[in-house]
Design an enzyme around this catalytic site. Structure first.
Site, PDB file in Angstrom:
ATOM      1  N   GLY A  85     -27.598  24.940  33.071  1.00  0.00           N
ATOM      2  CA  GLY A  85     -28.423  24.050  32.261  1.00  0.00           C
ATOM      3  C   GLY A  85     -28.385  22.644  32.814  1.00  0.00           C
ATOM      4  O   GLY A  85     -27.468  22.295  33.572  1.00  0.00           O
ATOM      5  N   GLN A 127     -28.689  13.564  32.408  1.00  0.00           N
ATOM      6  CA  GLN A 127     -27.758  13.708  33.537  1.00  0.00           C
ATOM      7  C   GLN A 127     -28.357  13.230  34.858  1.00  0.00           C
ATOM      8  O   GLN A 127     -27.627  12.943  35.804  1.00  0.00           O
ATOM      9  CB  GLN A 127     -27.336  15.182  33.699  1.00  0.00           C
ATOM     10  CG  GLN A 127     -26.483  15.680  32.551  1.00  0.00           C
ATOM     11  CD  GLN A 127     -26.158  17.142  32.719  1.00  0.00           C
ATOM     12  OE1 GLN A 127     -26.963  18.001  32.372  1.00  0.00           O
ATOM     13  NE2 GLN A 127     -25.001  17.439  33.275  1.00  0.00           N
ATOM     14  N   CYS A 148     -19.230  21.127  33.000  1.00  0.00           N
ATOM     15  CA  CYS A 148     -20.394  20.238  32.986  1.00  0.00           C
ATOM     16  C   CYS A 148     -20.579  19.653  34.378  1.00  0.00           C
ATOM     17  O   CYS A 148     -19.605  19.214  34.993  1.00  0.00           O
ATOM     18  CB  CYS A 148     -20.183  19.118  31.965  1.00  0.00           C
ATOM     19  SG  CYS A 148     -21.577  17.984  31.853  1.00  0.00           S
ATOM     20  N   LEU A 149     -21.818  19.646  34.830  1.00  0.00           N
ATOM     21  CA  LEU A 149     -22.108  19.071  36.155  1.00  0.00           C
ATOM     22  C   LEU A 149     -21.779  17.583  36.186  1.00  0.00           C
ATOM     23  O   LEU A 149     -21.554  17.030  37.263  1.00  0.00           O
ATOM     24  CB  LEU A 149     -23.586  19.297  36.508  1.00  0.00           C
ATOM     25  CG  LEU A 149     -23.997  20.764  36.677  1.00  0.00           C
ATOM     26  CD1 LEU A 149     -25.511  20.881  36.805  1.00  0.00           C
ATOM     27  CD2 LEU A 149     -23.295  21.387  37.880  1.00  0.00           C
ATOM     28  N   HIS A 170     -24.812  22.221  24.166  1.00  0.00           N
ATOM     29  CA  HIS A 170     -24.230  21.353  25.195  1.00  0.00           C
ATOM     30  C   HIS A 170     -25.314  20.411  25.753  1.00  0.00           C
ATOM     31  O   HIS A 170     -25.075  19.211  25.920  1.00  0.00           O
ATOM     32  CB  HIS A 170     -23.620  22.241  26.286  1.00  0.00           C
ATOM     33  CG  HIS A 170     -23.096  21.536  27.494  1.00  0.00           C
ATOM     34  ND1 HIS A 170     -21.761  21.538  27.840  1.00  0.00           N
ATOM     35  CD2 HIS A 170     -23.724  20.831  28.477  1.00  0.00           C
ATOM     36  CE1 HIS A 170     -21.594  20.849  28.958  1.00  0.00           C
ATOM     37  NE2 HIS A 170     -22.773  20.416  29.376  1.00  0.00           N
ATOM     38  N   GLU A 171     -26.508  20.959  26.000  1.00  0.00           N
ATOM     39  CA  GLU A 171     -27.596  20.144  26.575  1.00  0.00           C
ATOM     40  C   GLU A 171     -28.155  19.161  25.551  1.00  0.00           C
ATOM     41  O   GLU A 171     -28.448  18.013  25.892  1.00  0.00           O
ATOM     42  CB  GLU A 171     -28.721  21.040  27.118  1.00  0.00           C
ATOM     43  CG  GLU A 171     -28.326  22.078  28.154  1.00  0.00           C
ATOM     44  CD  GLU A 171     -27.484  21.562  29.297  1.00  0.00           C
ATOM     45  OE1 GLU A 171     -27.498  20.339  29.553  1.00  0.00           O
ATOM     46  OE2 GLU A 171     -26.780  22.373  29.920  1.00  0.00           O
ATOM     47  N   HIS A 183     -26.066  16.181  25.407  1.00  0.00           N
ATOM     48  CA  HIS A 183     -26.355  15.212  26.481  1.00  0.00           C
ATOM     49  C   HIS A 183     -27.479  14.263  26.074  1.00  0.00           C
ATOM     50  O   HIS A 183     -27.404  13.049  26.323  1.00  0.00           O
ATOM     51  CB  HIS A 183     -26.787  15.939  27.761  1.00  0.00           C
ATOM     52  CG  HIS A 183     -25.665  16.421  28.630  1.00  0.00           C
ATOM     53  ND1 HIS A 183     -24.692  15.590  29.140  1.00  0.00           N
ATOM     54  CD2 HIS A 183     -25.385  17.661  29.117  1.00  0.00           C
ATOM     55  CE1 HIS A 183     -23.862  16.305  29.905  1.00  0.00           C
ATOM     56  NE2 HIS A 183     -24.252  17.564  29.898  1.00  0.00           N
TER      57      HIS A 183
HETATM   58  O1  GNR Z   1     -23.404  24.909  34.450  1.00  0.00           O
HETATM   59  C1  GNR Z   1     -22.945  24.731  33.313  1.00  0.00           C
HETATM   60  N1  GNR Z   1     -22.148  25.690  32.761  1.00  0.00           N
HETATM   61  C2  GNR Z   1     -21.759  25.673  31.437  1.00  0.00           C
HETATM   62  C3  GNR Z   1     -20.734  26.550  31.069  1.00  0.00           C
HETATM   63  C4  GNR Z   1     -20.306  26.595  29.762  1.00  0.00           C
HETATM   64  C5  GNR Z   1     -20.899  25.780  28.819  1.00  0.00           C
HETATM   65  C6  GNR Z   1     -21.892  24.897  29.174  1.00  0.00           C
HETATM   66  C7  GNR Z   1     -22.325  24.842  30.481  1.00  0.00           C
HETATM   67  S1  GNR Z   1     -23.609  23.756  30.921  1.00  0.00           S
HETATM   68  C8  GNR Z   1     -23.214  23.466  32.596  1.00  0.00           C
HETATM   69  C9  GNR Z   1     -24.285  22.631  33.256  1.00  0.00           C
HETATM   70  C10 GNR Z   1     -24.340  21.269  32.590  1.00  0.00           C
HETATM   71  O2  GNR Z   1     -23.536  20.404  32.767  1.00  0.00           O
HETATM   72  N2  GNR Z   1     -25.309  21.077  31.746  1.00  0.00           N
HETATM   73  O3  GNR Z   1     -25.383  19.929  31.059  1.00  0.00           O
HETATM   74 NI    NI Z   2     -23.373  19.163  30.948  1.00  0.00          NI
END
Ligand code: GNR
Ligand code: NI
Length: 169
Positions: free
Chosen positions: A46, A51, A92-93, A134-135, A138
């Site tokens: 995601g 980001q 998270c990236l 999670h997104e 952000h």
């Molecule tokens: O690549 C991603 N893997 C992930 C694994 C578990 C819960 C959430 C994520 S999102 C993350 C990519 C990211 O940072 N998206 O904002």
């Molecule tokens: Ni993230």
């Protein structure tokens, strides 16, 4: 065609609150295209526009193994459908190299605009529900490290700051 640089914690720009997309036009579709390229290249399941320093409510997701199920959520919101929660290890990236358990609602209903600007709704569970929450966090300037203890968060912050200093020199 462009790979966009990904902001990393503790960059204060990750705390920006994204604005609603006013009109889904070609500019927005170009951003979505670059976001998918960036997300698949990273690789991640995601990516939120925040980001890549674009402060509009746009999310790209693909949780499939084959990386052939792209999902775009514009102006996304969600409702919790069930009191049940799930603990999952998140990464998270924008917080590279760190993985920690986060507890979130397991079953949600998502409302969003698609690439044609039409309102859509669907239900999500498990990994997809986690990823969407999670997104959306952000877009609201929130990171998964905000759910951790102060101690864990400050350790992650120090380690990433150290890594960023090494990268800069
Ligand atoms: O690549 C991603 N893997 C992930 C694994 C578990 C819960 C959430 C994520 S999102 C993350 C990519 C990211 O940072 N998206 O904002
Ligand atoms: Ni993230």
């Amino acid at each position: 065609m462009a790979l966009l640089p990904i902001l990393e914690f503790p960059d204060s720009r990750l705390r920006t609150i994204a604005k609603d997309v006013i009109e889904v036009n070609d500019d927005i579709r170009a951003i979505v295209k670059d976001m998918f390229e960036t997300m698949y290249d990273a690789p991640g399941i995601g990516l939120a526009a925040t980001q890549v320093n674009i402060h509009q409510r746009i999310i790209t997701i693909d949780i499939s193994d084959e990386k052939d199920e792209p999902l775009v959520l514009i102006n996304p919101t969600f409702e919790i459908l069930d009191v049940e929660t799930d603990k999952m290890q998140e990464g998270c990236l924008s917080v590279p190299g760190f993985y920690e358990d986060v507890t979130r609602p397991k079953h949600i209903k998502v409302t969003h605009l698609n690439l044609e600007g039409n309102t859509c709704q669907f239900e999500a569970q498990d990994l997809l529900a986690v990823c969407i929450q999670h997104e959306i966090d952000h877009l609201e300037g929130k990171l998964f490290v905000d759910y951790l203890s102060k101690l864990k968060r400050s350790r992650i912050k120090s380690k990433l700051e150290k890594a960023h200093k090494l990268q800069a020199s």
